[in-house]
Write a protein that holds these residues in place. Structure first.
Motif, PDB file in Angstrom:
ATOM      1  N   GLY A  70       0.811  -1.216   0.000  1.00 12.05           N
ATOM      2  CA  GLY A  70       0.000   0.000   0.000  1.00 12.05           C
ATOM      3  C   GLY A  70       0.842   1.263   0.000  1.00 12.05           C
ATOM      4  O   GLY A  70       0.507   2.246  -0.674  1.00 12.05           O
ATOM      5  N   MET A  92      -2.223  -2.308  -7.513  1.00 10.62           N
ATOM      6  CA  MET A  92      -3.642  -2.393  -7.188  1.00 10.62           C
ATOM      7  C   MET A  92      -4.364  -3.454  -8.006  1.00 10.62           C
ATOM      8  O   MET A  92      -5.320  -4.069  -7.542  1.00 10.62           O
ATOM      9  N   THR A 111      -3.575  -6.591  -6.258  1.00  8.60           N
ATOM     10  CA  THR A 111      -4.425  -6.644  -5.065  1.00  8.60           C
ATOM     11  C   THR A 111      -5.836  -7.074  -5.417  1.00  8.60           C
ATOM     12  O   THR A 111      -6.442  -7.908  -4.729  1.00  8.60           O
ATOM     13  N   ASP A 112      -6.377  -6.520  -6.504  1.00  9.97           N
ATOM     14  CA  ASP A 112      -7.722  -6.908  -6.943  1.00  9.97           C
ATOM     15  C   ASP A 112      -7.786  -8.394  -7.279  1.00  9.97           C
ATOM     16  O   ASP A 112      -8.773  -9.069  -6.973  1.00  9.97           O
ATOM     17  N   THR A 116      -4.719  -7.989   1.509  1.00  9.22           N
ATOM     18  CA  THR A 116      -5.317  -6.998   0.601  1.00  9.22           C
ATOM     19  C   THR A 116      -6.014  -5.871   1.356  1.00  9.22           C
ATOM     20  O   THR A 116      -5.957  -4.714   0.924  1.00  9.22           O
ATOM     21  N   ARG A 127      -5.013  -1.813   0.951  1.00 14.51           N
ATOM     22  CA  ARG A 127      -5.917  -0.738   0.498  1.00 14.51           C
ATOM     23  C   ARG A 127      -6.000   0.398   1.520  1.00 14.51           C
ATOM     24  O   ARG A 127      -6.027   1.569   1.158  1.00 14.51           O
ATOM     25  N   ARG A 139      -2.685   2.340   1.375  1.00 14.74           N
ATOM     26  CA  ARG A 139      -2.629   3.185   0.166  1.00 14.74           C
ATOM     27  C   ARG A 139      -3.472   4.447   0.342  1.00 14.74           C
ATOM     28  O   ARG A 139      -3.033   5.562   0.002  1.00 14.74           O
TER      29      ARG A 139
END
Length: 276
Positions: A96, A111, A114-115, A150, A154, A157
């Motif tokens: 992040g 990202m 991460t998704d 994850t 997020r 970040r």
């Protein structure tokens, strides 16, 4: 008013702290109270609870002491919960921070990764990983962390995006600090508190996932686990339901205690901020 006063004024926080204190006491005293191998034979098989005070919670199908297994199982639950939470928060905070501070293509790539991890349910990911690599305590911790990092990523970040344009970050750039040094020495410490707030949820989820894996026979075979105890009692559920009920209650109370204590910490922190 201090953080401790706010925490102690929250009934659910106190209840959670007491449950966790009992769990920690069980884990710390297990080698002292039950120095023998908890998987060794201790008495006749399927002895009901409170029939023999040397074996107060009875024995399982192989004659092993249920109370000794319960205490040693607490050690496994604490070890897995804390290790998985620390690993997932460390990975999430690093990812992040890099994504939020670098921006651009780096942010986009991290990202999307991460998704990709977030689309797979954490338990299925852990199940697949342990099935391929093989069951052991370290593998179980890594498997749980793979599905739990994850959320911290997020949150980290989002915090970094709000921090990276502040004056002290600009001053660090002006004096010539390396971008990575700025990110991890100046920005990350200020972005960590919201990330650490997720730790109670991750610990509770990790304990449940470890119990589920052990129930399916994918836990560390050399360690006593509450999930394994529940699975052991499944074959004699009608004749000796206590073999599954006792570790099941311990598991529920532990997860409840972690959640309540975590909520108490969040509420106490918020109350202290409102007063300051």
């Amino acid at each position: 008013m201090s953080f401790g006063h706010h925490f102690l004024r929250t009934p659910e926080a106190v209840a959670g702290a007491l449950i966790l204190a009992a769990l920690v006491a069980m884990a710390l005293t297990a080698p002292l109270l039950f120095p023998r191998d908890p998987l060794s034979i201790a008495g006749p098989a399927l002895l009901p609870p409170f029939q023999d005070w040397s074996l107060p919670l009875g024995t399982d199908r192989l004659g092993r002491d249920v109370l000794a297994e319960l205490f040693h199982g607490a050690r496994t639950s604490i070890a897995v919960g804390l290790a998985a939470a620390a690993t997932s928060i460390a990975i999430g905070a690093i990812v992040g921070t890099l994504a939020g501070f670098a921006g651009g293509l780096t942010d986009e790539v991290l990202m999307r990764i991460t998704d990709a991890f977030q689309t797979v349910p954490g338990f299925l990911l852990a199940l697949a990983f342990v099935s391929v690599v093989g069951p052991s305590l370290a593998v179980v911790v890594i498997a749980i962390a793979l599905g739990a990092w994850t959320g911290p990523a997020r949150v980290a970040r989002a915090e970094v995006l709000s921090i990276r344009e502040r004056d002290y970050v600009a001053s660090a750039r002006v004096i010539g600090m390396h971008p990575l040094e700025i990110a991890f020495r100046e920005v990350l410490p200020n972005a960590l508190p919201p990330v650490l707030a997720l730790s109670s949820i991750i610990v509770a989820a990790a304990i449940l996932v470890e119990a589920a894996l052990s129930f399916l026979g994918l836990g560390d075979p050399n360690r006593v686990t509450w999930g394994g105890m529940i699975a052991e009692g499944r074959a004699v559920l009608r004749s000796a339901p206590f073999l599954s009920i006792i570790p099941g209650i311990a598991l529920v109370l532990t997860v409840l205690g972690v959640y309540l204590a975590g909520e108490g910490v969040v509420e106490a922190s918020a109350a202290r901020k409102r007063q300051s």
